[in-house]
Every structure is written in structure tokens, then in C-alpha cells.
Design a protein around this motif. Structure first.
Motif, mmCIF file in Angstrom:
data_model
loop_
_atom_site.group_PDB
_atom_site.id
_atom_site.type_symbol
_atom_site.label_atom_id
_atom_site.label_comp_id
_atom_site.label_asym_id
_atom_site.label_seq_id
_atom_site.Cartn_x
_atom_site.Cartn_y
_atom_site.Cartn_z
ATOM 1 N N VAL A 101 0.864 -1.182 0.000
ATOM 2 C CA VAL A 101 0.000 0.000 0.000
ATOM 3 C C VAL A 101 0.898 1.228 0.000
ATOM 4 O O VAL A 101 1.704 1.402 0.917
ATOM 5 C CB VAL A 101 -0.911 0.018 1.244
ATOM 6 N N THR A 386 -5.053 -3.508 12.083
ATOM 7 C CA THR A 386 -4.262 -2.342 12.478
ATOM 8 C C THR A 386 -3.661 -2.524 13.870
ATOM 9 O O THR A 386 -4.314 -3.040 14.779
ATOM 10 C CB THR A 386 -5.147 -1.092 12.468
ATOM 11 N N ARG A 452 -6.988 -4.837 7.547
ATOM 12 C CA ARG A 452 -6.894 -3.593 6.781
ATOM 13 C C ARG A 452 -7.097 -3.888 5.298
ATOM 14 O O ARG A 452 -6.486 -4.821 4.758
ATOM 15 C CB ARG A 452 -5.530 -2.943 6.993
ATOM 16 N N ALA A 454 -7.102 -2.110 1.415
ATOM 17 C CA ALA A 454 -6.728 -0.947 0.606
ATOM 18 C C ALA A 454 -7.100 -1.251 -0.839
ATOM 19 O O ALA A 454 -6.530 -2.151 -1.460
ATOM 20 C CB ALA A 454 -5.231 -0.665 0.716
ATOM 21 N N LEU A 499 -8.844 3.322 1.927
ATOM 22 C CA LEU A 499 -8.215 2.592 3.019
ATOM 23 C C LEU A 499 -9.258 2.345 4.104
ATOM 24 O O LEU A 499 -9.782 3.293 4.700
ATOM 25 C CB LEU A 499 -7.038 3.387 3.589
ATOM 26 N N PHE A 597 -2.044 2.639 8.126
ATOM 27 C CA PHE A 597 -1.520 2.928 6.794
ATOM 28 C C PHE A 597 -0.544 4.090 6.902
ATOM 29 O O PHE A 597 -0.645 4.934 7.795
ATOM 30 C CB PHE A 597 -2.657 3.268 5.821
#
Length: 1021
Positions: A101, A386, A452, A454, A499, A597
């Protein structure tokens, strides 16, 4: 002498060109991988020159792969076809298996110098770029429409302009088509059964009595995702190097981590080197650290620890049971969180694309042409949930804690010395002794929020319009066969990155404190995150990127004069280019408030250039003894950039082709090439990246380097004196670094030498052999200061050892713990800082013969086609910092954190195709030679006194890999074709290593899908 040894040890921490220089690759000398590309009897323009010639012979080797070879390889994305050629590999960050990412792109990397240093063309013209890097996304190339791919490795800036440092990939598109053609293909891997579906429909026809032709082609691609958990044989666990209990297995948790280059290693300390299950220290039940260990000078704090059951508390802090009621010291690797299963091994992709190519002859000498492209690509990355591991404020009377633990927080509050500022994203709060707030580093993995995600959505539009034709001749003997080409192209790439399942740092901090006397919203001790907490801290972030490119060019080619040895060909032209990029993050990303991120700042800028160029092909001697022909060629380009650091620059080349006899050609060429810095390198906002590295001020560094001088420098740069060389300075093997642009960058400059022989013996019709030596040197390589985060640290503490140096000034630390951790990050900006050099020999051979027999049901005769292309890599050298030219990473034959992707000495492919009637069977062998870890190779070749023993390194050698692919092509009817096959037929799993960027291997180099079957059909009307 000691400083020189330390200087050499710098490079153990990571080459500064890791993000720039990818694995070394090979170059073919002629049509590659068994490509049956007939040498045209008419004049054609071959990539690497603008002057038309007969056949593919040229001073610089040209590899050609045609549509048949792409089809037999079974790849629906051209990226995978290129990665399997000896002269190109998939980029570490630009392939289907990178899971990065930002990502969602595919690019090509020639000679291992990085995708930003080679140029991608379509029909000889620049294609659409993406992002501040100004690189072509190969996901936008219509694989089905490719007639052939021509690849030139070695500088081509004089012919094509900036970015062609290591060469050019030119996709020649089928632009003259009549009828309707539908093609469908499905690929399925054996381990998971995940499909990849590709559908194409192409319609074309002539009009205006044959004066014009129009082709329209549509494509749909749906690539299913595969997680690391689904390929558990090698990718499920997060593996670390460690000392294992003998006989416990290669992925045992019965072991302890170790630093292979330091200490006593495994043998002296008991056990044996191997892989142990590891992961992140930020765990679902929370790990709370950054506080003094038990047994310190604070008696009251020790008493509170003992009351809370933390008498054994060490530098890793403490964690909780699931209920969050009991605390205990945190352990490694037992408590570490396995990052592997949640991550994608192969990213999903969905693509819609339409291309149109048309031309119309206005007169016999004027032809107008038009190219249109639109594509919509959606590619997702999936990462483990996360984590947040940063200094955090807690109320000392937090109601979710037991009374003894509240007592611990109360003593920590009282032990504070002065005012402490805690920054969480957009907010900064302060705490003072006795104010009821305690500071603890809270490391937690928020699994309740979910993995997560993306998702990159990119729309690309491109138009190219031009006029070409013949001008005839100025006179009978001067300026003959004149041809012109004038065109303009415009491309625009618009990308949005969404995201999901990220966290807001400021909201998290607010949710952990009492508001108006109410209990905090979030209880992060144990597994007590509820929906109210999740809603309070979870966020969705996004950014957008727009990149445009305009090119206008006019060129004139033809024959200047007729010389005794043949026509003197020439090309002259002028070109104007303008590229611009705008990157806009939302408030969460731009402010650094997002967790999960990498944050980033807005980036915008443009690069413009005006150029003139020319080329000559001069026949010197022909048809005399020992000189069947001798031809010289040369080219130049003058480029005027609107950049202060570049200005006006010259590029040029010169070469010779000598055929002593008709069967043998000797060829050689020298090229000077440049690359101007791109928008991201010039104007990029500071971007925070979290990556693996070792802090010399922590316990993770080499024990032999823990000198008093280093200790004093650590103190001078912010490490509390009592914590130097302790585990608490770096509790995780990762930390953040801020990277960013520099508008004063200069151009990169390269020199390329090639020389070789081509043999096509008349006594063996159908036989071809070539051998070519290459040598490429790049100076002024653009990279972050010192190369990367590790080198910046090593240059500060182990080499220069001056707190006022630019490398030490780049270090920021938490004043309480000495950690480099959010919001304290290394500051590493771009510079013309290094050097790259590679050399080797490319070998290519092919043979085609009529076997003279067949089968009645298939055909009366058959043909055998053999082709082999190999590269021997002599050198791949990286000089991380130009200020120290004698310190070189000699990477040939190695892999790892210094050298990046595996760089085997030998690499190549061999294909045998048997064709009888309308049936072709093809067998291909792909070979990747063995490699040894650069943790051993680099210091050994540097003569370092700290070279570790191989016996202290877990699995230091990756063995040679053999992949066997089988495919077929069958045309049972004139308008119907069936093709298919199996890649990696014997299910060869990739070699396992902890030194790869993801998936416990190097997924851009080795096959990670197991056996992959494919079946397709083409129907024509």
C-alpha cells in the motif's frame, strides 16, 4: 582501521538502493523464448533505432517475444510473461504478489536497476504513466492485442529520451485487423482452486475501399485473491531467524530469536539455527511497555509491580489475560501476533479495458492514425489488522484496571520528570508529575476492527493522433526514401485509494481517557473491545492521484546518400514532453492521524523538456575479403529541462556491426544515457514508511559495535543514558522513517557497453546462436539520504560518529524511552547519493528443423523448434554512498536486505515445441540458480572482520529452482483455436527465507502458486 571496518559494516544494514535496484536480469540477443518471429524481408523499424532495417540484427541485442509465446505461457497479464524472461523480473513493489500500500500496479524492471529506469512504449510511443513515479502500469497493456514485444536492455536515452537507462520494452500492437475475434481463458491454481478469468472481444475491418482500417477491442479480467493462510505450506506463519531446539522442526515456537551477525550465535549458545514462529509485538490483548523494568531504583514502583504480579517485568512490558483482569510479563515469541494468514499472497484484480486503433490513407503519401485507450483497474491489498504502538496517556484510576494495576500507573505518574508531551495524530497533550495521568507505550493489535483493506481504483485514458507518410526523394542520389511521422499523445491516469479498517490516533487517545468523569469508551486491556469502542476509533481514509503526460514529436528518416557500401540512413527529429502529477491525501492521511496505513503529504509538480535528436547508420565497407559488411551507427539527443538541477544535457551512442563472413556478425556499442528525476523524487511530500531495521543504540545491533563512542553518541542523540543498548530502545524490529522529495536533484547518468557475436551458419539452416557481453554503470543514483533508514543510522553511529552530521541530525527519538517510534521518525530525504554497476554475458540459441515424419490423423510432417536463453551475471555492485566509493555491496549470487531480490549467477529458459499439422506441444524449463544470503556474502567480499559464520545463519542458501511448464495449441478448424497447459508442473514450492519482503519468500522471483492450469479458446468470424 577500526573506522574502516565499521564503515564496511554499514552495508550490512541494507543497501540504499534496495527500493531502487531490483533483482538482476538477463538479456537475449534475438527473438526470445522460442519466438518464431521471421526476419522481415522488407524494411522494419526495430526497437533501439528509428532507422528502418532488414531483420532484427542490430548493434544492441533485441529480444522478441511474439503472441504465440505469450499464449503458450498462459499469462493473462503481460507482467508475468516479462518476469519469466532472463532480462526482466517483476518489481518488488509492482506485481500481483506484492500486497503493498499503495500498490495495485504492475511494472517491469530491466537489469535489476528498478522500474523507473526503463521505458515502456506502445508502437514506439510513450504510454500512459501513473503516479509521481511516472512509470507505466502494465495492467493497462492489452495482452491479447500484442503482436510481439521487443526488448532492448542497455541505455537508449539518445534514441528515446529520459528513463531509458537500462533499456526499452516496446509492445507492438495488432492495429490492422479484419473480422471478429473472441477469446476466453481461465487459469486455476491447484492448491486453492482460485480462478482467473480473462475475456476479449476484438472487432475490426477496412473501410473506404481499403484505404482505412479500424480495430476496437474490449477486455474483462477477474483475478481471484489468495491469502497467505491458504498457502500454509510456506506462507502461513510469520517466521523469524532463531535458535531452535534440535529436532523441533523448521517453524517451531520452541526457540529464541537471535541476530545472526552478532553474539555467540546458536551453536555456542545451544540449539541450532532455524526458523521460529514470530510476528508482531503489538498483540490483541495489548502489550504495555516503555516503562522501567522491575528491580530499578524506584522502590515504590517495585512494590507496586510486585502487588500487581509483575515482579518479573522486563523491557518488553506486560500483557493481560483475555478477560483483562490479570497482568503478566509479555513474552517473545510466545505472545507475538502472527501477521501471515490475513495478508494476501496474490492480490485480487478486476479490469475493464477498451482499445481502438485506426488509420486512414488521405493520399498515397499521407496517412492519419489514431490510438485510443481507456481502462478501469481495481486491485486490493489486504493486511493484518491495524496495530498501534505509541506513547499513550491513561488515567491512573482507569476503572477497567484492578486496584494493584492502578497503583502501578499511580507510581508511574509520580515518577515522571517534568512535563511530557504526547502527540497522537493531530493532537498533542501534556502530562506532569502527579496530575493523574501516566504515559505508557500501548502496543495493541485491533483485531476487532478487521483486516486492513486498501482498494486502488485507477482510470486511465490515452489518445495518440498523428500523420505519417512518404516525402519521396530530394534528388536521385541525395535525400531519398524520405519518411515523416508527426504525432501528439495525451494521457491521464486518475487513481483513488480507499483505506478501510484504519484507526484514528487522536480518537483512540480520547477514547482511552475519562470524559467528564465517565468511564473511558475503550477498554483495550485483554479482549474487551466492544462495538462502541470500534465505532469511536475506526476510520476510512483515502487519497487521490492524477498523472498526465503530453508528448509531441516530429521526425524525418530516410537515406542521406548512397555510399559504395550501401545507403547511409539517418533520422532527425524534435520532441516536447510535459509530465505532471498531483497527489492529494485526505485529512486523516495528511495530518498523520491515521494508524494502520502510512501517512503522506500532498505532492504536486511537473517536469517539462524540449529535445532535438538525430541518428546515423553508415555502411563503411562491404563485399571485400574478411569484411562482408562493416557498418557504424551513432545517435545523439540534446534535452533542455525546466529543472534547475538538470538544465541542458547530452546523450549519445556509437556502435559497429562487422560481418567478416555472411555467417558471423560481431557487434558492439557504447551508450551514454540519463534519467531526470521524476515528480515524486523532486516534489514529494514527506511520507512515513514503517520498515524493518536495527537500531545500533538497542540490543538488536551487533554486540561488537557497542563501543563507548557509540554509547556517547546514542546519549547525544536522545537515548536516556541508562537505556543505551537495552531491549526497550527497540522492542520491535520495525520503526518509522519519513521520506520526501528534493527539488535540487540532478540527473542520473549511465554508461553502457555491449559487445557480442551472432552466428547463423549456412551449413546448419535454422540454427542461431549469440553471445553478448554487457556492462552498465549508473552514477548519481537518486535515493533517500544514506540510501535507506538502516544506512542512515549506521552512517551516524558506526561510521561518521558526529552528532552534528546530516545523518545524525536525521534521527529523532522518544525522550523517555529512546525509541524511534511514532511520532518520532527518521528524516530521510532524496539525494543523488549512490552508484550501480552490473555486467555479464547473455547467451541465446535456437534451432528449427523439419523432422520429416508425422501422424496420419494430424499431419504428414512435423517440426521441432528449440530455443534457449540464459544470462550469466558477473557483477551486480551497489555503492550505497558516493562519499565512500570503496565500500561496495557485491551482490551477484546473493539475496537479502542489502541486495534485494535474488540475483543468481545463472538464470534462463529453454523451450522445445513440437508441431505436427494443427497441433503444437510445448515444454519449457525455467532455471534460477542458487543464491547465498548477503548477510554473509557482502561482508565476506568486503573483507570485513565481522563476517558471520554460515553456521550461525538460518538457511543461508536458497537452492537452485527448476520449473517445468507444459502447454499445447490446437486448431481443429480454420476459425477455432484451443490452447492450454500447466505451469510449474511438478508443484515446486518456493524456497523459504525470512529475508524476503513478504510471504516468507521472494514472490516476485519464485513461483508461489504451485501448479497453475490454464485453458483458453479463440473463435474467429
Amino acid at each position: 582501521m577500526a573506522s574502516r571496518i565499521a564503515l564496511r559494516s554499514v552495508l550490512l544494514g541494507g543497501s540504499m538502493l534496495l527500493a531502487l535496484a531490483q533483482p538482476a536480469i538477463a538479456q537475449q540477443a534475438q527473438p526470445g523464448d522460442g519466438a518464431n518471429v521471421e526476419e522481415a524481408e522488407t524494411s522494419i523499424v526495430v526497437t533501439g533505432s528509428r532507422i528502418a532495417r532488414t531483420g532484427f540484427d542490430s548493434p544492441t541485442p533485441v529480444a522478441v517475444v511474439d503472441q504465440t509465446q505469450i499464449k503458450l505461457a498462459g499469462n493473462v497479464n503481460i507482467e508475468r510473461t516479462l518476469v519469466q524472461l532472463p532480462q526482466a523480473v517483476g518489481s518488488q513493489l509492482g506485481n500481483a504478489f506484492s500486497n503493498t500500500v499503495p500498490g495495485g500496479i504492475a511494472d517491469v524492471n530491466l537489469r535489476g536497476f528498478g522500474s523507473q529506469r526503463n521505458l515502456v512504449l506502445v508502437n514506439g510511443r510513450r504510454f500512459a504513466i501513473y503516479g509521481p513515479e511516472q512509470v507505466v502500469d502494465l495492467n493497462t497493456i492489452p495482452t491479447t492485442l500484442i503482436a510481439r514485444t521487443e526488448i532492448v536492455t542497455g541505455g537508449s536515452s539518445a534514441v528515446y529520451g529520459s528513463d531509458a537507462i537500462t533499456g526499452v520494452v516496446n509492445f507492438i500492437i495488432r492495429d490492422d485487423f479484419e473480422g471478429v475475434e473472441g477469446r476466453g481463458q481461465i487459469n486455476i491454481d491447484h492448491p486453492t482452486g482460485t480462478p482467473v478469468v480473462n475475456l476479449d472481444l476484438t472487432v475490426g475491418g477496412n473501410f473506404a475501399g481499403g484505404r482505412g482500417n479500424l480495430v476496437v477491442s474490449g477486455n474483462y479480467l477477474d483475478r481471484g485473491s489468495i491469502t497467505r493462510g491458504e498457502r500454509g505450506s510456506f506462507a502461513f506463519d510469520s517466521l523469524n531467524d532463531g535458535c531452535t531446539v534440535p529436532g523441533s522442526g523448521t517453524a517451531s515456537s520452541a526457540g529464541t530469536p537471535f541476530t545472526p551477525a552478532g553474539g555467540l550465535g546458536c551453536v555456542a549458545g545451544g540449539g541450532e539455527p532455524g526458523f521460529i514462529r514470530g510476528g508482531s509485538g503489538d498483540i490483541p490483548n495489548g502489550r504495555f511497555s516503555g516503562i522501567p523494568a522491575f528491580g530499578g531504583v524506584n522502590a515504590a514502583l517495585n512494590t507496586a509491580y510486585a502487588a500487581a504480579g509483575l515482579s518479573a517485568l522486563g523491557s518488553r512490558g506486560f500483557t493481560f489475560d483475555d478477560a483483562g483482569t490479570a497482568a503478566r510479563p509479555a513474552l517473545t515469541p510466545q505472545d507475538d501476533f502472527n501477521l501471515g494468514p490475513d495478508n494476501y499472497l496474490r492480490q485480487p484484480q478486476r479490469r475493464w479495458m477498451i482499445n481502438s486503433f485506426g488509420h486512414y490513407d488521405f493520399t498515397d503519401n499521407i496517412t492519419g492514425y489514431l490510438e485510443l485507450h481507456y481502462s478501469n483497474n481495481e486491485v486490493s491489498a489486504r493486511l493484518a489488522p491495524t496495530n498501534v504502538g505509541s506513547p499513550t496517556l491513561f488515567d491512573v484510576n482507569n476503572p477497567y484496571l484492578s486496584a494493584p494495576l492502578q497503583g502501578v500507573l499511580r507510581q508511574l505518574d509520580l515518577a515522571e520528570t517534568g512535563r511530557i508531551n504526547v502527540t497522537t495524530g493531530t493532537a498533542t497533550r501534556s502530562t506532569t508529575p502527579g496530575d493523574g495521568l501516566a504515559v505508557i507505550t500501548a502496543g495493541r493489535r485491533y483485531v476487532e476492527v478487521g483486516p486492513r483493506m486498501a482498494t486502488e481504483r485507477r482510470n486511465v485514458f490515452r489518445v495518440a493522433a498523428g500523420l505519417r507518410g512518404d516525402l519521396g526523394s530530394l534528388s536521385e542520389g541525395f535525400g531519398t526514401d524520405l519518411r515523416y511521422d508527426i504525432y501528439y499523445t495525451y494521457s491521464r491516469s486518475e487513481g483513488t485509494l480507499l483505506l478501510e479498517n484504519a484507526l484514528s490516533r487522536s480518537r483512540l487517545q480520547a477514547a482511552l481517557l475519562s470524559q467528564g468523569g465517565a468511564a473511558p469508551v475503550c477498554n483495550i486491556f485483554g479482549q474487551n473491545i466492544d462495538e462502541a469502542c470500534r465505532s469511536a476509533i475506526a476510520i476510512t481514509a483515502s487519497n487521490s492521484t492524477v498523472a498526465t503526460q503530453q508528448v509531441a514529436q516530429a521526425s524525418l528518416t530516410g537515406t542521406a546518400v548512397e555510399l559504395p557500401a550501401g545507403p547511409l540512413g539517418f533520422s532527425l527529429g524534435a520532441e516536447w514532453r510535459d509530465t505532471s502529477t498531483r497527489f492529494v491525501p485526505d485529512n486523516f492521511l495528511g495530518s498523520g492521524d491515521v494508524a494502520g496505513f502510512n501517512p503522506g503529504l500532498p505532492t504536486s509538480g511537473s517536469v517539462g523538456v524540449t529535445e532535438i535528436f538525430g541518428e546515423l547508420r553508415v555502411p563503411l565497407i562491404a563485399d571485400v575479403p574478411f569484411i562482408d559488411s562493416l557498418t557504424a551507427n551513432g545517435a545523439f539527443r540534446y534535452s533542455s529541462y525546466d529543472l534547475d538541477g538538470v538544465g541542458g544535457v547530452w546523450t549519445y551512442l556509437g556502435g559497429l556491426e562487422w560481418q567478416p563472413v555472411r555467417d558471423v556478425m560481431l557487434r558492439g556499442q557504447y551508450q551514454r544515457a540519463i534519467r531526470a528525476p521524476n515528480v515524486g523524487e523532486l516534489f514529494g511530500g514527506r511520507n512515513r514508511v514503517v520498515g524493518a531495521a536495527n537500531d545500533p543504540c538497542s540490543s538488536r545491533g551487533n554486540s561488537s559495535e557497542r563501543t563507548d563512542a557509540v554509547r556517547q553518541l546514542c546519549i547525544a542523540t536522545g537515548v536516556p543514558a541508562g537505556l543505551v543498548f537495552g531491549a526497550g530502545v527497540q522492542p520491535n524490529n520495525i520503526f518509522p522513517a519519513d521520506f520526501g522529495g528534493n527539488p535540487d536533484l540532478q540527473e542520473e547518468v549511465s554508461d553502457t557497453w555491449t559487445g557480442g557475436i551472432v552466428v547463423t551458419p549456412r551449413f546448419a539452416p535454422g540454427l542461431f546462436f549469440s553471445a553478448d557481453y554487457f556492462d552498465i554503470t549508473l552514477d548519481g543514483a537518486i535515493a533517500p539520504l544514506g540510501g535507506n533508514a538502516q544506512n542512515a543510522l549506521n552512517l551516524c553511529y558506526l561510521v561518521i560518529q558526529d552528532a552534528g552530521s546530516e545523518f545524525c541530525q536525521a534521527v529523532q527519538r522518544n525522550p523517555q524511552s529512546g525509541e524511534i517510534n511514532d511520532p518520532y521518525a527518521l528524516q530521510v530525504l532524496n539525494a543523488n547519493t549512490g552508484r550501480l554497476h552490473t555486467s555479464g554475458v547473455d547467451l541465446a540459441a535456437r534451432y528449427s528443423t523439419d523432422l520429416g515424419f508425422g501422424f496420419p490423423a494430424l499431419g504428414t510432417t512435423s517440426r521441432l523448434d528449440l530455443a534457449s536463453n540464459f544470462t550469466w551475471l558477473q557483477d551486480f555492485d551497489v555503492t550505497p554512498v558516493a562519499a565512500f566509493p570503496d565500500i561496495i555491496n557485491q551482490c551477484a549470487g546473493s539475496f537479502g536486505p542489502n541486495c534485494g531480490q535474488p540475483l543468481p549467477r545463472w538464470r534462463g529458459t529453454t523451450r522445445a515445441t513440437w508441431t505436427v499439422g494443427e497441433v503444437a506441444l510445448s515444454l519449457r524449463h525455467r532455471y534460477l540458480g542458487p543464491v547465498v544470503t548477503d548477510r554473509y556474502i557482502v561482508p565476506l567480499r568486503q573483507g570485513s572482520a565481522t563476517t558471520p559464520q554460515l553456521g550461525n545463519i538460518a538457511y543461508p542458501r536458497l537452492p537452485a529452482q527448476h520449473y517445468v511448464d507444459l502447454s499445447f495449441n490446437w486448431t481443429p478448424a480454420e476459425r477455432f483455436e484451443l490452447f492450454g497447459g500447466a505451469n510449474n508442473l511438478f508443484n515446486n514450492n518456493p524456497p523459504i527465507t525470512t529475508q524476503g519482503p513478504n510471504s516468507n519468500t521472494w514472490a516476485a522471483t519464485y513461483d508461489v502458486l504451485g501448479v497453475e492450469f490454464f485453458l483458453g479458446a479463440t473463435l474467429r468470424f
